[in-house]
Structures are given as structure tokens and as C-alpha cells.
Design a protein around this motif. Structure first.
Motif, PDB file in Angstrom:
ATOM      1  N   GLU A 101       0.866  -1.185   0.000  1.00 43.67           N
ATOM      2  CA  GLU A 101       0.000   0.000   0.000  1.00 43.67           C
ATOM      3  C   GLU A 101       0.903   1.235   0.000  1.00 43.67           C
ATOM      4  OE1 GLU A 101      -3.007   2.464   2.939  1.00 43.67           O
ATOM      5  OE2 GLU A 101      -2.742   0.308   3.284  1.00 43.67           O
ATOM      6  N   ILE A 102       0.604   2.187  -0.883  1.00 45.21           N
ATOM      7  CA  ILE A 102       1.413   3.408  -0.999  1.00 45.21           C
ATOM      8  C   ILE A 102       0.721   4.525  -0.223  1.00 45.21           C
ATOM      9  CG2 ILE A 102       2.618   4.973  -2.568  1.00 45.21           C
ATOM     10  CD1 ILE A 102       3.242   2.040  -3.131  1.00 45.21           C
ATOM     11  N   GLN A 103       1.407   5.102   0.727  1.00 44.54           N
ATOM     12  CA  GLN A 103       0.879   6.249   1.483  1.00 44.54           C
ATOM     13  C   GLN A 103       1.645   7.503   1.084  1.00 44.54           C
ATOM     14  OE1 GLN A 103       0.960   5.749   5.707  1.00 44.54           O
ATOM     15  NE2 GLN A 103      -0.851   4.447   5.758  1.00 44.54           N
ATOM     16  N   LEU A 104       0.912   8.577   0.781  1.00 51.28           N
ATOM     17  CA  LEU A 104       1.537   9.854   0.421  1.00 51.28           C
ATOM     18  C   LEU A 104       1.248  10.893   1.498  1.00 51.28           C
ATOM     19  CD1 LEU A 104       0.636  10.102  -3.379  1.00 51.28           C
ATOM     20  CD2 LEU A 104       2.735   9.222  -2.366  1.00 51.28           C
ATOM     21  N   GLU A 105       2.249  11.658   1.832  1.00 50.98           N
ATOM     22  CA  GLU A 105       2.078  12.780   2.764  1.00 50.98           C
ATOM     23  C   GLU A 105       2.795  13.989   2.145  1.00 50.98           C
ATOM     24  OE1 GLU A 105       3.442  14.080   7.234  1.00 50.98           O
ATOM     25  OE2 GLU A 105       3.022  11.942   6.898  1.00 50.98           O
ATOM     26  N   LEU A 158       2.803  -4.901   3.083  1.00 51.29           N
ATOM     27  CA  LEU A 158       3.960  -3.994   2.966  1.00 51.29           C
ATOM     28  C   LEU A 158       3.439  -2.560   2.862  1.00 51.29           C
ATOM     29  CD1 LEU A 158       7.044  -3.622   2.523  1.00 51.29           C
ATOM     30  CD2 LEU A 158       6.595  -3.824   0.059  1.00 51.29           C
ATOM     31  N   MET A 159       3.996  -1.684   3.659  1.00 50.15           N
ATOM     32  CA  MET A 159       3.586  -0.277   3.659  1.00 50.15           C
ATOM     33  C   MET A 159       4.746   0.576   3.145  1.00 50.15           C
ATOM     34  SD  MET A 159       0.952   1.605   4.438  1.00 50.15           S
ATOM     35  CE  MET A 159       0.019   0.637   5.627  1.00 50.15           C
ATOM     36  N   ILE A 160       4.497   1.296   2.060  1.00 47.81           N
ATOM     37  CA  ILE A 160       5.504   2.196   1.482  1.00 47.81           C
ATOM     38  C   ILE A 160       4.996   3.625   1.629  1.00 47.81           C
ATOM     39  CG2 ILE A 160       6.668   2.917  -0.641  1.00 47.81           C
ATOM     40  CD1 ILE A 160       6.527  -0.024  -1.551  1.00 47.81           C
ATOM     41  N   LYS A 161       5.840   4.463   2.199  1.00 52.07           N
ATOM     42  CA  LYS A 161       5.422   5.849   2.465  1.00 52.07           C
ATOM     43  C   LYS A 161       6.338   6.823   1.725  1.00 52.07           C
ATOM     44  CE  LYS A 161       4.091   8.937   6.251  1.00 52.07           C
ATOM     45  NZ  LYS A 161       3.942   9.077   7.712  1.00 52.07           N
TER      46      LYS A 161
END
Length: 700
Positions: A563-567, A603-606
Motif C-alpha cells: 500500500e502506498i501512502q503519500l504525505e 507492505l507499507m511504502i510511504k
């Protein structure tokens, strides 16, 4: 009120409101009196009451919005400005204030059309012209701001803020000489303006008129004795004119007020010049090297090594020197080893003229390390030029890299061909299209071999010591092979896609065609690696909002098992740089994360993006003043990089991938690209990977 006796008006307004509590004019006048007395918080209930009585009173709406702005409730002010503009779309003051509010919220790009509209209505309003020019400066469009400042100066030649802003714009464009008369004019009009004084002093320093800058720094310090930037800049100016002892007291005061790596480093330089080596060592060892860019950290290590030699603690000196070597790139490594051996000679007093000449050459070759290595020859005269490190070092590096990549390309094409043959065996009848694809793949190998033979023939004709010409031929061949094979692969890909349209998508053969396409992409990637190591990295700059870098992942935040998280906190900031290369760097990191954590569920990608002013971790050794960086952080919760492998992940042909799964060039090319952008990358992960990319905002 007109006499400036605002305090005395308050009881009169209060009495009037007791008699007529709903008189909007009186309420507003009372609120405006409180505003003049800086009692802004007290005005809000008055403006709110006024708006209950007359909801569409534009004057009240504007006053209320401005009060919210003063209280730094900028976000809350926007709907009020917007309501006012619906009621009176051409109200210039409202338009200008609304644009100013957008700027406060870093929505600078959004503010431009509003400033432009205000200028259409009031083309000669100096405040609006200055605000618009300021917005362009924020967007690094400094060149575009100049005609606006010039127009404002024609309208009001003695407007100090305009004069100062124009001078600063000239400074940003490195037209320092042109900025001086404007700073001087500003100082004639406002002799005690601290910002103008400090900027003028720094301009003089940039022009190497350091002696002339000193009285201006001194005047600035009389006005603001505890201003850290002024103290630090003055101390550095004192070093430049050889007043080392005097500079030390200012360095000490600056560091008491605020710790700063650059100031501490320059303080150590002054102490070293005074022969106070132990004190210089103490200052340098207070710097946390892990917070610095690798290059800057190595400057400190090399300086410490030199200082320990000076106090005859060669073992400690060698320790710092070895650390610098361990944290350097390959070419730098060989240069530093050479310097290390000379240091041993210096310590034993067995050096000769050639040793000193070698140190001089190494200092020139090392670029960022030149200053530190010059210190190695403190109190020694370096004469002439001696080429100890020959160009064949670079030639050998390039040949090794090319051999590895050609080998990889050969492997990728061999796999491509084997998949095609496997598909062919699945057909009962002869398949002309597939045979044509296989024939084209086989010709690729022949063409690569033929071109490399031509390269070998041409390099054999070049004199042995003309390394530059040999490199030129190698690089040209690599470029030609990459372009030719990529063009042929594009034709092959087109043929594969045409064949696939005639195949049942549920069939086994269709999935094999998909594997063929995937392998084709891997071959293209290897070719791009070949091209990347043989050509200078060309940065194609353009202006774009930061949010464009991340568009691809905003619409698709689930890739394979991740999962792609954007900040993104600076999405509307306008950056000047190579958008595609930054995207490519992030894509490389994403693919690495997926590849190394393919067996991990959830898997968490930030990806995080923000603007940073003088970030502590990289500010290192820059001049005092503000420098703005785009900071992009890429992290995941995967396996991370083993501690013993972190030191070499940016080196070419080194990979943490399983055999055959990585070229070892991805991070090397990313780092090479960022260096070209005057940026920096480092890995700081503990639980998973964490890359930080710092790229400076620039208008050039």
C-alpha cells in the motif's frame, strides 16, 4: 482617532454602543480602534455581531478577514475574503489581501491570477506590484520579478521596501555588483535598517570586499547584538582578513546562542590558524558527523586527521583518515589512500618536494575535499603540479562497469530468446510472426558484437596514453548500442502485442507472451543502465508544482503486496528541476522495495514531501543565510538494509538483491543524478528502509 489619541476614543465608542447597541457603523469604528491598539482578539466578537446585523457588509467582512489574518488564522480568513469577492468581484484591496492570504498558506501559484487581476484594476499600485513580484520570487521566477520592481521604482523611487527587494533579486541572480547602489540608496533613506545593512555587508563579502564589509557588520550588531546570522557572518569575515583571535570571541557568542555546524567548523579553522590544535579538535568533535552530508562529514574527518598529526597523535589521525576513506567513493578512495601515505611521511619528517606536489594535485582532484586537504600542507609550501593519480583509473572503472553491463545485457537477451523458443514449441504449426521475433533477437546479439569489435579496433589505434580519447570511443559505442537495441526492442514489442491480440487471454501461451514482454522491459532497463554510466547526466529543468511528482501514486495506491501512502505538505510549491529524473528515482526505490519484500504481507511504502529551510542534516558548510530544499522521504516497513551493507549501497555494481536480480546501478545512478542537481541522498532506516533526498530550490 485622527489625532492619534486612539485610547481616548474607546470610552466614547462604548458609551455610544450602550445607547445604540446595534449601530453597525459604531461597532465597526470601535473594532477598528481596537485593531489600531493591537487588541485584535477583542475585535472578533464585535465584527461577528456586526455581520449578524449586516451579513453582506463588504467593509465589515474585509475587516473581519484581516483580523483573522493578524491572528494567524489564515485558513479561517479565506471563506470571508471569498464571500467579499462574490459581493464585490473588483474590490482591489480585497483581491490583494486574498492573494496575500494564499501566499501565507504557501499556495503561491494560486495567488498569481489574483495579483494579476488586482494589477489590471490598479496597474500603478506599488503595494500590489511589490506583492506580485514577491510571489514570483517565492516561485524562483526571479528574472520575471525584475521588471515589476523596476516599474514600482519608477512610480515611487524612494520606496525602501521596493529598493531592498530589487537589490535582493539582483543578488539572487548573482548580479551582486549591480545590487550595491540599490542597497546604498536604501541605506541613505533608512540608515538603521538592519536587514539592508546585513544584506549590503554580505554583498560586499561576495565581491571579496571583506574589509569593507566589517563596519557594516559592526553597525548591524550595534542594532541587534544577539542576531546569530550577523554574529556568525562577522566572525567569518574576520577570518577572511586574518583577524583570527578577534573572530574567536564572536564564534563563541554565536555558538552560545545557537549551535551551528558551519559556524563550529569555521571556529575550529580560526583556532587552527592560531596554533590551538587541541581546542580546534574539541570543537570539531562536537559535530555529529551522522547529521552531515557524506562529503561534508569527510571534510571534518580529514581536518581532524590533520590536527591529530599536528599534535603527534598519528594513531588517532589515521583513524579519522581511514573513516574518510571508508565513506568515500571509489575514485576518491584511491586519492585519499595516496594522501594517507604522504601523511605518514609528513609525520615522520621524511617528505620531499614530490610529496608536496602530490598533495597539491590530490587537493585539486578531490573537489569538495580540496579545502581540507590543503590543510594537510599547513605551514608547508606546495610547488608545481605532479600527476600522481592518472586518468587510467577512470578508464579502468568505466571499462569494468561496461563489461559488467554488456554481460548483463547478453544474459537478458539470452533469456528473451529462450522464452520465445519456449512459446514457439507450443505451436503445432510454424508461426511466421514468432520466427520473425526470434530472428530479430538473434540479430541484436550479432549487432552488439559487431559494434564492440569496431570499438576495439578504434581504441587500438589510439595512443596508449590518450585515455580521454579511449573513453570517448567507449562511451560513443555504448550510446549507439543502447539507442540501436532500444529501437529494435520497440519494434519487437510492437510485433509481440500484435500477436497477442490474436491469442486467447486465458491460454497458457498468452501468459508466456506476457513473460516475454516483462523480460523485454528488463533488457531495456539494462540498456538504460549502460547509457546512464557512459553519458553525462543531463538535467532538463522546468517549473512544476511538487505534487506532479506523486500523481502516478495518488491514483494507484495499491501495487502488488504494497500500500502506498503519500504525505505531501508542499504540493503547491513550484520547483525548478528535472521532474522525470526525480520520478524515476522514486520509481527505482519503489521497485527495489517490492523486489526485496515480495514475500511480506501488508507492505507499507510511504512517500513524504516537504520544504526545508537550512535542514540541519545537510546544511553543513554553506554560507550563513537561508537555503530552501525539497525534502522527499521514501520509507517502508520491510526488511531494510543490513547494517554492514549500508556503507556501499550507492557504489556501482554492488547490490543487496539475489544473484541475477539487480544490476547494482540503480542507487548509484540516483546518487549521481542528485549530485548533478546539487542535491544529496542518504539512507537512515532502522525498521525498514528510509531514504532522504534533499534537492535545492534554484532559479537557475
Amino acid at each position: 482617532m485622527k489625532l492619534g489619541r486612539v485610547e481616548e476614543t474607546l470610552p466614547l465608542f462604548e458609551k455610544s454602543l450602550q445607547l445604540k447597541p446595534d449601530n453597525v457603523l459604531t461597532i465597526n469604528s470601535y473594532a477598528n480602534a481596537l485593531m489600531k491598539l493591537e487588541r485584535v482578539e477583542d475585535t472578533l466578537p464585535l465584527f461577528e455581531k456586526s455581520l449578524q446585523l449586516e451579513p453582506d457588509n463588504v467593509l465589515t467582512i474585509n475587516s473581519y478577514a484581516n483580523a483573522l489574518m493578524k491572528l494567524e488564522r489564515v485558513e479561517d480568513s479565506l471563506p470571508w475574503f471569498e464571500k467579499s469577492l462574490k459581493l464585490e468581484p473588483d474590490h482591489v484591496l480585497t483581491i490583494n489581501n486574498y492573494a496575500g492570504a494564499l501566499m501565507e498558506l504557501k499556495r503561491v501559484e494560486d495567488s498569481l491570477p489574483w495579483f494579476q487581476k488586482a494589477l489590471l484594476l490598479e496597474p500603478d499600485d506599488v503595494i500590489i506590484i511589490n506583492n506580485y513580484a514577491g510571489a514570483l520570487m517565492e516561485l524562483e521566477r526571479v528574472e520575471d520579478s525584475l521588471p515589476l520592481f523596476e516599474k514600482a521604482l519608477q512610480l515611487e523611487p524612494d520606496h525602501v521596501k521596493t529598493i531592498r527587494s530589487y537589490a535582493n533579486a539582483l543578488m539572487k541572480l548573482e548580479r551582486v555588483e549591480d545590487s550595491l547602489p540599490w542597497f546604498e540608496k536604501a541605506l541613505l533613506l533608512e540608515p538603521d535598517n538592519f536587514i539592508a545593512i546585513g544584506s549590503y555587508a554580505i554583498a560586499l563579502m561576495k565581491l571579496e570586499r571583506v574589509e569593507d564589509s566589517l563596519p557594516w557588520f559592526e553597525k548591524a550588531l550595534l542594532l541587534e547584538p544577539d542576531n546569530v546570522i550577523a554574529i556568525g557572518s562577522y566572525a567569518i569575515a574576520l577570518i577572511e582578513v586574518g583577524k583570527f583571535e578577534e573572530s574567536c570571541q564572536f564564534f563563541e557568542k554565536s555558538l552560545e546562542l545557537e549551535d551551528d555546524n558551519y559556524v563550529r567548523y569555521k571556529y575550529a579553522t580560526a583556532l587552527q590558524e592560531l596554533g590551538q590544535y587541541q581546542q580546534a579538535i574539541e570543537q570539531l568533535e562536537k559535530i555529529n558527523l551522522t547529521d552531515l552530508l557524506q562529503d561534508n562529514a569527510n571534510v571534518v574527518r580529514l581536518t581532524l586527521g590533520r590536527l591529530y598529526y599536528s599534535i603527534e597523535e598519528e594513531k588517532k589521525g589515521n583513524q579519522y583518515f581511514q573513516e574518510a576513506i571508508d565513506n568515500s567513493e571509489d575514485r576518491e578512495r584511491s586519492l585519499l589512500y595516496s594522501a594517507s601515505s604522504i601523511l605518514a611521511k609528513l609525520a615522520n619528517k621524511t617528505y620531499d618536494k614530490k610529496d608536496l606536489e602530490m598533495l597539491d594535485e590530490i587537493a585539486q582532484d578531490l573537489g569538495l575535499y580540496a579545502h581540507a586537504l590543503k590543510m594537510l600542507t599547513l605551514n608547508l609550501d606546495s610547488e608545481g603540479y605532479y600527476e600522481e593519480i592518472k586518468p587510467e583509473t577512470k578508464l579502468k572503472d568505466t571499462q569494468i562497469l561496461n563489461r559488467a553491463i554488456y554481460h548483463k545485457i547478453g544474459n537478458e537477451i539470452a533469456v528473451l530468446k529462450s522464452i520465445a523458443y519456449r512459446i514457439l514449441r507450443g505451436y503445432k504449426d510454424k508461426n511466421s510472426n514468432l520466427n520473425d521475433i526470434i530472428e530479430k533477437i538473434e540479430k541484436l546479439v550479432e549487432q552488439i558484437t559487431e559494434r564492440r569489435e569496431i570499438q576495439k579496433y578504434e581504441t587500438n589505434k589510439i595512443p596508449e596514453d590518450d585515455y580521454q580519447q579511449v573513453l570517448s570511443v567507449i562511451s560513443k559505442t555504448a550510446h549507439d548500442i543502447s539507442d540501436f537495441v532500444n529501437n529494435e526492442l520497440a519494434v519487437i514489442k510492437s510485433k509481440i502485442l500484435r500477436v497477442m491480440r490474436k491469442v486467447d487471454s486465458e491460454s497458457k501461451i498468452y501468459s508466456q507472451y506476457e513473460k516475454l514482454l516483462t523480460q523485454l522491459e528488463l533488457t531495456q532497463a539494462a540498456l538504460n543502465d549502460l547509457k546512464g554510466i557512459n553519458e553525462g547526466i543531463n538535467i532538463k529543468k522546468k517549473h512544476f508544482p511538487v505534487k506532479k511528482i506523486f500523481e502516478k501514486w495518488q491514483d494507484n495506491n495499491q501495487i502488488e503486496n504494497a500500500e502506498i501512502q503519500l504525505e505531501i505538505t508542499n504540493g503547491d510549491s513550484i520547483f525548478s528541476g528535472d521532474e522525470e529524473k526525480i520520478k524515476s528515482a522514486l520509481n527505482e526505490m519503489l521497485e527495489n522495495s517490492l523486489k526485496h519484500n515480495s514475500d511480506q504481507q501488508n507492505l507499507m511504502i510511504k512517500m513524504k514531501s516537504q520544504d526545508a529551510i537550512n535542514p540541519e542534516s545537510i546544511r553543513g558548510f554553506t554560507m550563513s543565510g537561508e537555503k530552501k530544499y525539497l525534502l522527499i522521504e521514501f520509507s517502508d516497513n520491510g526488511k531494510g538494509i543490513p547494517e554492514d551493507k549500508k556503507q556501499w549501497i550507492f557504489q556501482p555494481l554492488t547490490t543487496t538483491s539475489k544473484k541475477g536480480q539487480g544490476s547494482g546501478l540503480g542507487l548509484y545512478i540516483i546518487r549521481k543524478t542528485l549530485v548533478k542537481m546539487e542535491g544529496h541522498i542518504r539512507e537512515t532506516g532502522e525498521n525498514g528502509v528510509r531514504f532522504e533526498m534533499y534537492i535545492p530550490y534554484t532559479d537557475r
